[in-house]
Design an enzyme around this catalytic site. Sequence first.
Site, PDB file in Angstrom:
ATOM      1  N   ARG A 122       0.806  -1.228   0.000  1.00 16.86           N
ATOM      2  CA  ARG A 122       0.000   0.000   0.000  1.00 16.86           C
ATOM      3  C   ARG A 122       0.836   1.275   0.000  1.00 16.86           C
ATOM      4  NH1 ARG A 122      -2.984  -3.008   3.688  1.00 16.86           N
ATOM      5  NH2 ARG A 122      -4.882  -3.863   2.759  1.00 16.86           N
ATOM      6  N   LYS A 144       2.632  11.971 -10.397  1.00 24.50           N
ATOM      7  CA  LYS A 144       1.929  10.996 -11.233  1.00 24.50           C
ATOM      8  C   LYS A 144       2.826   9.791 -11.491  1.00 24.50           C
ATOM      9  CE  LYS A 144      -1.323  13.808 -13.905  1.00 24.50           C
ATOM     10  NZ  LYS A 144      -1.672  14.308 -15.254  1.00 24.50           N
ATOM     11  N   GLU A 186       8.715  20.095 -23.807  1.00 23.33           N
ATOM     12  CA  GLU A 186       7.873  20.357 -22.625  1.00 23.33           C
ATOM     13  C   GLU A 186       8.325  21.627 -21.899  1.00 23.33           C
ATOM     14  OE1 GLU A 186       5.215  18.489 -21.830  1.00 23.33           O
ATOM     15  OE2 GLU A 186       5.563  16.481 -22.639  1.00 23.33           O
ATOM     16  N   LYS A 228       6.089  24.252 -13.346  1.00 25.33           N
ATOM     17  CA  LYS A 228       5.268  23.057 -13.160  1.00 25.33           C
ATOM     18  C   LYS A 228       4.823  22.944 -11.702  1.00 25.33           C
ATOM     19  CE  LYS A 228       4.180  18.471 -14.090  1.00 25.33           C
ATOM     20  NZ  LYS A 228       4.517  17.229 -14.746  1.00 25.33           N
ATOM     21  N   GLU A 238      -5.615  17.486 -10.783  1.00 26.81           N
ATOM     22  CA  GLU A 238      -6.098  17.850 -12.119  1.00 26.81           C
ATOM     23  C   GLU A 238      -7.609  18.038 -12.195  1.00 26.81           C
ATOM     24  OE1 GLU A 238      -3.803  16.050 -15.218  1.00 26.81           O
ATOM     25  OE2 GLU A 238      -5.257  16.565 -16.750  1.00 26.81           O
ATOM     26  N   ARG A 242      -4.544  22.483 -13.832  1.00 28.24           N
ATOM     27  CA  ARG A 242      -3.443  21.580 -14.178  1.00 28.24           C
ATOM     28  C   ARG A 242      -3.565  21.125 -15.628  1.00 28.24           C
ATOM     29  NH1 ARG A 242      -0.689  16.695 -10.611  1.00 28.24           N
ATOM     30  NH2 ARG A 242       0.715  15.984 -12.233  1.00 28.24           N
ATOM     31  N   ASN A 246      -1.599  20.302 -20.529  1.00 23.60           N
ATOM     32  CA  ASN A 246      -1.886  19.506 -21.722  1.00 23.60           C
ATOM     33  C   ASN A 246      -1.813  20.314 -23.011  1.00 23.60           C
ATOM     34  OD1 ASN A 246      -2.291  17.172 -20.249  1.00 23.60           O
ATOM     35  ND2 ASN A 246      -4.450  17.639 -19.898  1.00 23.60           N
ATOM     36  N   HIS A 249      -0.915  18.735 -26.258  1.00 20.60           N
ATOM     37  CA  HIS A 249      -1.053  17.288 -26.040  1.00 20.60           C
ATOM     38  C   HIS A 249      -2.296  16.689 -26.682  1.00 20.60           C
ATOM     39  CE1 HIS A 249       2.270  17.889 -23.343  1.00 20.60           C
ATOM     40  NE2 HIS A 249       2.298  16.627 -22.968  1.00 20.60           N
ATOM     41  N   HIS A 253      -0.946  13.783 -28.599  1.00 20.95           N
ATOM     42  CA  HIS A 253      -1.217  12.386 -28.218  1.00 20.95           C
ATOM     43  C   HIS A 253      -1.778  11.587 -29.384  1.00 20.95           C
ATOM     44  CE1 HIS A 253      -1.394  12.960 -23.589  1.00 20.95           C
ATOM     45  NE2 HIS A 253      -0.258  12.400 -23.954  1.00 20.95           N
ATOM     46  N   HIS A 265       7.493  11.302 -27.446  1.00 16.91           N
ATOM     47  CA  HIS A 265       6.404  12.097 -26.883  1.00 16.91           C
ATOM     48  C   HIS A 265       6.612  13.606 -27.132  1.00 16.91           C
ATOM     49  CE1 HIS A 265       3.279  13.379 -24.131  1.00 16.91           C
ATOM     50  NE2 HIS A 265       4.166  14.116 -23.491  1.00 16.91           N
TER      51      HIS A 265
END
Length: 360
Positions: A122, A144, A186, A228, A238, A242, A246, A249, A253, A265
């Site tokens: 956990r 993340k 980025e 960031k 998010e 946030r 993107n 993106h 993506h 990416h």
Amino acid sequence: QDKIIVNYESKPAYSILLKKDFTGLKEALLNLGLQNRRFLVITDSNVEKIYLKECMDLIGPISRGIYSFTFEAGENSKNLETVKLVYNKLIAKKFDRNDIILALGGGVTGDLAGFVASTYLRGIDFIQIPTTLLAMADSSIGGKTGVDFMAYKNMIGAFHQPKLVYMNLSSLKTLPKREFNAGISEIIKHGLIKDADFYKWLQDNITNIQSLDYETLKQMVYRSCMIKKKVVEEDPKEKGDRALLNFGHTIGHAIEKLMDFQLLHGECVAVGMICAAYISNKRGFISNDELECIYKIIEAFNLPTSIKDLSSEEIYHVTRLDKKMESDKIKFIYLESIGRAIIDTSVSKDEMIEAINYVQ
Ligand code: ADP
Ligand code: ZN
């Protein structure tokens, strides 16, 4: 400017250290009281060859045991099969809640190792040593973690904050140039969405960045992380702003998926940013000159500015399948001005198709 404190739920959660080599790592661990613990260093097959021994040798003496796990480099390893292999190793070595997972490598390693750390028993302590520009300037902040599942990128994951992020900026010297430039994408994004001064600074420092001048790199990574950090601290899960991260993106993506991950990416995001900037321009927010500048800085870092093999309809169709889409509306992000981005659900199919045509 060699330390950033990242807060989580308004409390200081961890530090990011920006250093010239690995020698401060031991001290940083001691300062956090992380001696006499056991470590599993997770790394990929490329990074293992260059940096694993040095890190193990530094941490070994202050630890109660140090082990490593290497996986085949590349996004293809970022899945539950690799996670299972790591769990097996942790169980075989009887790792418990006092032990630590250390990610040594790029974004793939960080995501995978972070996910293991967030789920094993956990959740156990996690330390990150990012070695790619993307991992340093972008994915080291925000907590993340996750892996890909079937065709879906980052589909399974958790939020898990590290205890420490240690960056050895000199490790960027061995990073392939293409990977370095993909990380720049980025960083340009951070300037465009939040900080016009930083964006200008990037334009003025292209040569020093490309020659990997240490002070320039440090300043660049520092400022990128600060942007960031601010966005993520205000909206950790998010729910709102946030999503500005993107920028580039939505279309990026889709290209990434359609190219079957042949492009990096950051390369796809570069093309996606040009499309988004084009929409900003068509809507009257940024000037022709500003649009051209964005195009030029992307080109200066050898990032793609066009995508030839895919049809606009195809790309548009895939943007509609993105998991971040809510109630059938694309949350499109474009620039209100250089340094200020907004989220808009009113961008039409025709506008998007026109923007994609612009990069063909
Ligand atoms: P990203 O950080 O862009 O998410 P990866 O973690 O897959 O992507 O790293 C990109 C590639 O660069 C991988 O092949 C990885 O093994 C390699 N790599 C990472 N860091 C370094 C480094 N400092 N020197 C050389 N190669 C590196
Ligand atoms: Zn990204």
